[in-house]
Design an enzyme around this catalytic site. Structure first.
Site, PDB file in Angstrom:
ATOM      1  N   GLU A 196      -1.250 -10.438   3.355  1.00 36.34           N
ATOM      2  CA  GLU A 196      -0.991  -9.565   4.502  1.00 36.34           C
ATOM      3  C   GLU A 196      -1.382 -10.239   5.812  1.00 36.34           C
ATOM      4  O   GLU A 196      -0.649 -10.154   6.803  1.00 36.34           O
ATOM      5  CB  GLU A 196      -1.765  -8.256   4.336  1.00 36.34           C
ATOM      6  N   LYS A 255      -7.078   7.741   9.450  1.00 41.30           N
ATOM      7  CA  LYS A 255      -7.512   6.349   9.393  1.00 41.30           C
ATOM      8  C   LYS A 255      -8.173   5.887  10.691  1.00 41.30           C
ATOM      9  O   LYS A 255      -8.738   4.789  10.733  1.00 41.30           O
ATOM     10  CB  LYS A 255      -6.315   5.450   9.072  1.00 41.30           C
ATOM     11  N   GLY A 298       0.813  -1.199   0.000  1.00 39.77           N
ATOM     12  CA  GLY A 298       0.000   0.000   0.000  1.00 39.77           C
ATOM     13  C   GLY A 298       0.848   1.249   0.000  1.00 39.77           C
ATOM     14  O   GLY A 298       2.079   1.209   0.074  1.00 39.77           O
TER      15      GLY A 298
END
Length: 262
Positions: A111, A129, A34
């Site tokens: 992941e 976030k 990411g």
């Protein structure tokens, strides 16, 4: 390299720079996927070049593997490593209990495997976030292609028994074609709005035939490093409930993977 980073990129870079301080020579390190994780991988490359840091990395996607090799990190497979000292990865959302939604970049399966095969997982994120309740970010669910629409229907039926705000689901697309994970699977994004019980939902989703894994990471994260654009970095530890606030330099490396999730 952009001359002026956005505030979000500055925050991500600061979080990544702080998190990499926990990496020591001799470690086997899981490398997330990411935009935020890309900052971390590049910073590890800087430490290898400038400080002689000696590590091996286990990437969670082909994209991360390519970047790791580019910056000088020796890449091995998880089977070769067998177990990892530390995994550093981003998140699409996190709550006060350090539960996560991951998979915006489509690498949630690798992941989760890598994170659970590690002594510790550190999550790096910008402050935006953090949420009171998970679910505003669509929850990714990886499914096999065979009978994907049937699996999708079963998932929608399952959601009726859970405390969620919405139940709409979509097949993730890449242009005109369904998005494919590194394993060749599809992703169903669940637009839930709010998830009342992430732990229960995570367990039950994986009981649906055709579901490979879901993007709820519950009881996996040990530490969250939250970056801010002004240089502040907050480190939260789940085990001793400590919160540390410090300052770090804004990273100087350009951001790749800026168009995919954390």
């Amino acid at each position: 390299m952009p001359e002026n980073l956005s505030q979000i990129d500055q925050a991500k870079a600061n979080a990544a720079r702080k998190a990499v301080e926990f990496v020591e020579s001799g470690m086997k390190v899981g490398l997330g996927t990411g935009s935020t994780a890309a900052w971390m991988v590049r910073r590890l490359g800087e430490r290898i070049r400038d400080e002689g840091l000696q590590i091996v990395g286990v990437p969670t996607s082909g994209r991360t593997a390519a970047l790791a090799r580019e910056v000088g990190i020796r890449v091995i497979t998880l089977d070769e490593a067998k177990w990892l000292d530390l995994t550093i990865d981003g998140a699409d959302e996190f709550d006060a209990e350090m539960n996560l939604i991951k998979g915006g970049g489509g690498a949630l399966l690798q992941e989760k495997i890598v994170a659970t095969a590690s002594d510790k997982m550190i999550v790096i994120a910008d402050a935006a976030k953090e949420v009171a309740h998970l679910g505003a970010f669509p929850l990714p669910v990886e499914v096999i292609p065979f009978g994907a629409e049937v699996t999708r229907g079963l998932v929608e039926e399952l959601l009726g028994a859970f405390d969620v705000m919405g139940r709409r689901t979509t097949i993730r697309m890449s242009g005109d074609e369904p998005f494919r994970t590194d394993e060749g699977n599809l992703i169903i994004d669940l637009h839930l709005g709010r998830i009342g019980n992430p732990r229960q939902l995570a367990l039950m989703l994986n009981q649906v035939p055709g579901v490979v894994e879901n993007g709820l990471f519950v009881d996996i994260c040990d530490r969250i490093v939250i970056g801010h654009a002004d240089g502040r970095v907050e480190v939260r530890d789940i085990h001793d409930l400590s919160i540390e606030v410090s300052e770090t330099l804004i990273a100087e490396t350009g951001n790749i993977f800026s168009n995919i999730g954390d």
